[in-house]
Design an enzyme around this catalytic site. Structure first.
Site, PDB file in Angstrom:
ATOM      1  N   ARG A  13       0.737  -1.387  -0.025  1.00 20.94           N
ATOM      2  CA  ARG A  13      -0.020  -0.081  -0.164  1.00 20.94           C
ATOM      3  C   ARG A  13       0.847   1.143  -0.050  1.00 20.94           C
ATOM      4  NH1 ARG A  13      -1.822   1.040   4.458  1.00 20.94           N
ATOM      5  NH2 ARG A  13      -1.125  -0.836   5.616  1.00 20.94           N
ATOM      6  N   ASP A  30      -8.865  -9.922  10.209  1.00 19.03           N
ATOM      7  CA  ASP A  30      -8.428  -8.585   9.704  1.00 19.03           C
ATOM      8  C   ASP A  30      -9.390  -7.420  10.128  1.00 19.03           C
ATOM      9  OD1 ASP A  30      -6.535  -6.923   8.740  1.00 19.03           O
ATOM     10  OD2 ASP A  30      -7.402  -6.760   6.808  1.00 19.03           O
ATOM     11  N   SER A  75      -0.259  -3.242  11.875  1.00 19.83           N
ATOM     12  CA  SER A  75       0.406  -4.582  11.152  1.00 19.83           C
ATOM     13  C   SER A  75       1.528  -5.203  11.901  1.00 19.83           C
ATOM     14  CB  SER A  75       0.767  -4.026   9.892  1.00 19.83           C
ATOM     15  OG  SER A  75      -0.507  -3.290   9.190  1.00 19.83           O
ATOM     16  N   LYS A 126      -9.123  -2.975   2.222  1.00 17.67           N
ATOM     17  CA  LYS A 126      -9.097  -1.798   2.928  1.00 17.67           C
ATOM     18  C   LYS A 126      -9.905  -0.662   2.531  1.00 17.67           C
ATOM     19  CE  LYS A 126      -5.785  -3.641   5.395  1.00 17.67           C
ATOM     20  NZ  LYS A 126      -5.876  -4.458   6.667  1.00 17.67           N
ATOM     21  N   TYR A 131      -1.103  -4.191  -6.788  1.00 17.61           N
ATOM     22  CA  TYR A 131      -0.896  -4.734  -5.456  1.00 17.61           C
ATOM     23  C   TYR A 131      -2.139  -4.923  -4.769  1.00 17.61           C
ATOM     24  CZ  TYR A 131      -0.093  -5.070  -0.551  1.00 17.61           C
ATOM     25  OH  TYR A 131      -0.212  -5.534   0.621  1.00 17.61           O
ATOM     26  N   HIS A 158     -10.511  -2.283  11.968  1.00 21.15           N
ATOM     27  CA  HIS A 158      -9.343  -3.081  11.525  1.00 21.15           C
ATOM     28  C   HIS A 158      -8.924  -4.149  12.724  1.00 21.15           C
ATOM     29  CE1 HIS A 158      -4.976  -3.062  10.353  1.00 21.15           C
ATOM     30  NE2 HIS A 158      -5.504  -4.019   9.691  1.00 21.15           N
ATOM     31  N   ARG A 170       2.690 -12.028   0.323  1.00 21.25           N
ATOM     32  CA  ARG A 170       1.185 -12.436   0.749  1.00 21.25           C
ATOM     33  C   ARG A 170       0.779 -13.872   0.393  1.00 21.25           C
ATOM     34  NH1 ARG A 170      -1.403  -8.378   4.315  1.00 21.25           N
ATOM     35  NH2 ARG A 170       0.024  -6.696   4.175  1.00 21.25           N
ATOM     36  N   CYS A 195       1.822  -7.131  14.320  1.00 22.65           N
ATOM     37  CA  CYS A 195       1.665  -7.196  15.718  1.00 22.65           C
ATOM     38  C   CYS A 195       0.805  -8.825  16.062  1.00 22.65           C
ATOM     39  CB  CYS A 195       1.106  -6.137  16.299  1.00 22.65           C
ATOM     40  SG  CYS A 195       1.993  -4.560  16.396  1.00 22.65           S
TER      41      CYS A 195
END
Length: 622
Positions: A87, A311, A286, A244, A235, A264, A405, A288
């Site tokens: 992103r 997510d 992100s 998102k 992407y 989120h 990913r 974590c």
């Protein structure tokens, strides 16, 4: 702005699948207007079938966009242009009449809570990019549902794209195809337009057969018009517009207008040995461990965790006052590096079939590889890196891109929750905030009230590796783990969260904060994490039932010395894990206050100001 053209156009594009006459009127107009503008050679209306998917995957294999991974069943690898791997916050904008609708006006400098673009600037940018951008290509029409089709919490979108990679990925990540078109009827839908920005014939050769246009990349959201417009990137986060763009940025704005929350957050179900079950939602920035927690194998005997989503959560109070949540997605778009049988065995089981991998390394026997996969290679097996070069561990650079990913169907997860597609959603009884904090922040604490909990979410911070290597690690503010994803002014977002307490009959979930990442003086983690995190969830579970004992501290309730079940664990330094230092927290609250006052400025709700003052006072009395 996208042109509003007349109906009944003489389209030069040939419809190669589906029929324009079968489309709902508004969908047909959206398609025809943009086909006239983008000038594709062909139009393909996606039906979502196995047969269509097989054809598209085969076509991408022929064109060199995908490679078949022969070690697994129907798994594929895409390697992107190295300039199109993530992103891009600097090129992701929200377009509204007034800047303040999108972001609070900071005291000084630029807002870190979103990027606004004026309608005039957007119109210029749009007209410089989209006319003729699909020449020589096929425009795919993707009807998709965020959330189970027919759920009162779900929303429908139509994405037009010239990327077959997007079609195959959206088929995994959303409910996609003919049933969605049938469900649209005369109803509303979010209009999504995406182009890789590489009309044919090409002006420049492609890198890795991956079309993109990094110089002109732009991802724009027009919430007032329910439109998402993306150009120049293939992407996932920039091109799978249900993710998102829709599920957080567009949906958070819809949620504000309609009285719900788009967050989120992972959603998990946890069942105790007596068979009682509760659902929790958790927001972490992100890297974590959201996916790891959502798919955890608990180390505690008799406890069970099941995954609803890893997510995104859409949550709304029902008539009885329960906060009901759905996972609007249909798949997992997970970061591959660090995923292993040790860290996330359920993710490893999920990705063995029907999965599209992007920018991971490939083994010579047709498998995948990445940093932290923790699997020995068979003798003689070599590795090709994400840069499509032979790789060895001596190369001094990773074999897989750090943001590589897997895109995989949620239904394949061995611990997917039985109610994961329940149209009414699952009842959330606890909300967890957390971040990567090497110092100062205890393993777990519980907020003192709903208002205090909203402040805890606003104050979230997490360690991030600075882009400039020599800077080392810095602690970044990431309120609600939503900093890159707010669809409107964060001050108004806080007011919206606070307003939930006024909901008639609301059974407000308890709010907790966790930190799995605290380190000792030697830099070693104080807590083992992963499956052992079930011990913290057990304490939360019992707190929700009003059972577990607590100790009041200036920052919230922490477990009493004996309240955490440590049976079977080696030595854990509980004193250090739960220590709350006056000096640390004075600095912490000062940083949080400065950030919120600078960034949210005049839009900071007075309830949050009161929470800051109250916390300061409690710390001063330590």
């Amino acid at each position: 702005m996208p042109p509003q053209l007349q109906n009944g156009l003489n389209l030069s594009a040939k419809v190669v699948q589906g029929s324009l006459d079968s489309l709902p009127q508004a969908v047909r107009e959206f398609l025809e207007n943009n086909a006239e503008l983008c000038q594709p050679d062909h139009i393909h209306i996606c039906d979502g079938s196995e047969e269509e998917n097989g054809r598209l995957l085969g076509q991408m294999e022929e064109e060199g966009i995908l490679r078949r991974l022969k070690k697994y069943d129907n798994c594929w690898l895409a390697l992107t242009d190295p300039r199109d791997v993530a992103r891009i916050e600097s090129k992701t904008v929200i377009v509204t009449q007034e800047q303040r609708d999108t972001v609070p006006i900071p005291k000084t400098g630029l807002s870190q809570l979103g990027r606004w673009m004026s309608e005039e600037d957007f119109e210029k940018a749009f007209n410089a990019r989209f006319p003729g951008c699909m020449k020589g290509r096929t425009m795919y029409v993707i009807p998709f549902s965020m959330g189970p089709l027919g759920s009162p919490l779900s929303k429908i979108g139509i994405e037009l794209t010239d990327s077959p990679y997007v079609v195959a990925s959206m088929r995994i990540m959303t409910r996609m195809g003919t049933p969605v078109l049938e469900a649209v009827g005369d109803g509303e839908f979010v209009k999504c337009l995406h182009s890789v920005g590489c009309p044919l014939p090409l002006q420049k050769p492609l890198v890795n057969n991956w079309p993109c246009n990094p110089e002109l990349t732009l991802i724009a959201h027009l919430p007032d018009r329910r439109e998402i417009i993306s150009f120049g990137s293939g992407y996932g986060g920039n091109s799978l517009l249900g993710k998102k763009c829709f599920a957080l940025r567009m949906a958070s704005r819809l949620a504000k207008e309609e009285g719900w929350l788009a967050e989120h957050m992972l959603i998990l179900g946890i069942t105790n040995p007596e068979g009682e079950k509760k659902y929790l939602a958790a927001a972490f920035p992100s890297a974590c461990g959201k996916t790891n927690l959502a798919m955890m194998n608990p180390s505690l005997p008799g406890w069970k965790v099941e995954c609803v989503g890893d997510d995104i959560a859409w949550m709304k109070f029902d008539a009885q006052g329960h906060l009901r949540a759905i996972n609007p997605e249909n798949g997992f778009f997970g970061v591959a590096p660090g995923t292993s049988v040790k860290t996330n065995p359920n993710a490893i089981k999920t990705i063995q079939k029907n999965t599209i991998f992007t920018n991971v390394a490939e083994t010579s026997d047709g498998g995948v590889y990445w940093e932290g996969i923790d699997e020995p290679l068979a003798s003689g097996v070599t590795i090709t890196s994400w840069k499509n070069k032979e790789w060895s561990s001596e190369d001094g650079e990773p074999c897989a891109h750090p943001n590589s990913r897997f895109c995989t169907p949620a239904s394949q997860c061995p611990i997917i929750d039985a109610a994961w597609e329940s149209p009414e959603g699952v009842p959330i009884e606890g909300i967890i905030f957390g971040g990567r904090r090497p110092a100062g922040v205890p393993l777990v604490y519980e907020a003192l009230s709903w208002q205090h909990g909203v402040f805890v979410g606003a104050a979230m911070r997490s360690e991030a590796t600075a882009a400039a290597e020599h800077k080392g690690k810095i602690i970044m503010h990431d309120p609600f783990a939503m900093r890159p994803f707010f669809g409107y002014n964060f001050g108004k977002y806080l007011a919206h969260w606070l307003s939930m307490a006024q909901h008639p009959a609301a059974k407000l979930p308890k709010i907790f904060h966790v930190n799995w990442f605290r380190k000792d003086k030697e830099g070693k983690f104080l807590w083992p994490g992963f499956g052992e995190n079930s011990r913290v969830l057990e304490w939360m579970f019992n707190r929700i039932d009003g059972k577990a004992s607590t100790k009041l501290t200036p920052i919230g309730y922490i477990p009493k010395e004996d309240a955490l079940n440590l049976k079977g664990l080696g030595h854990i330094n509980m004193m250090e894990l739960f220590s709350i230092s006056k000096e640390f927290w004075e600095k912490e609250v000062e940083d949080i206050e400065k950030y919120l006052e600078d960034q949210v400025n005049a839009d900071l709700p007075c309830e949050i100001e009161r929470e800051i003052l109250a916390l300061k006072q409690r710390i001063s009395q330590m």
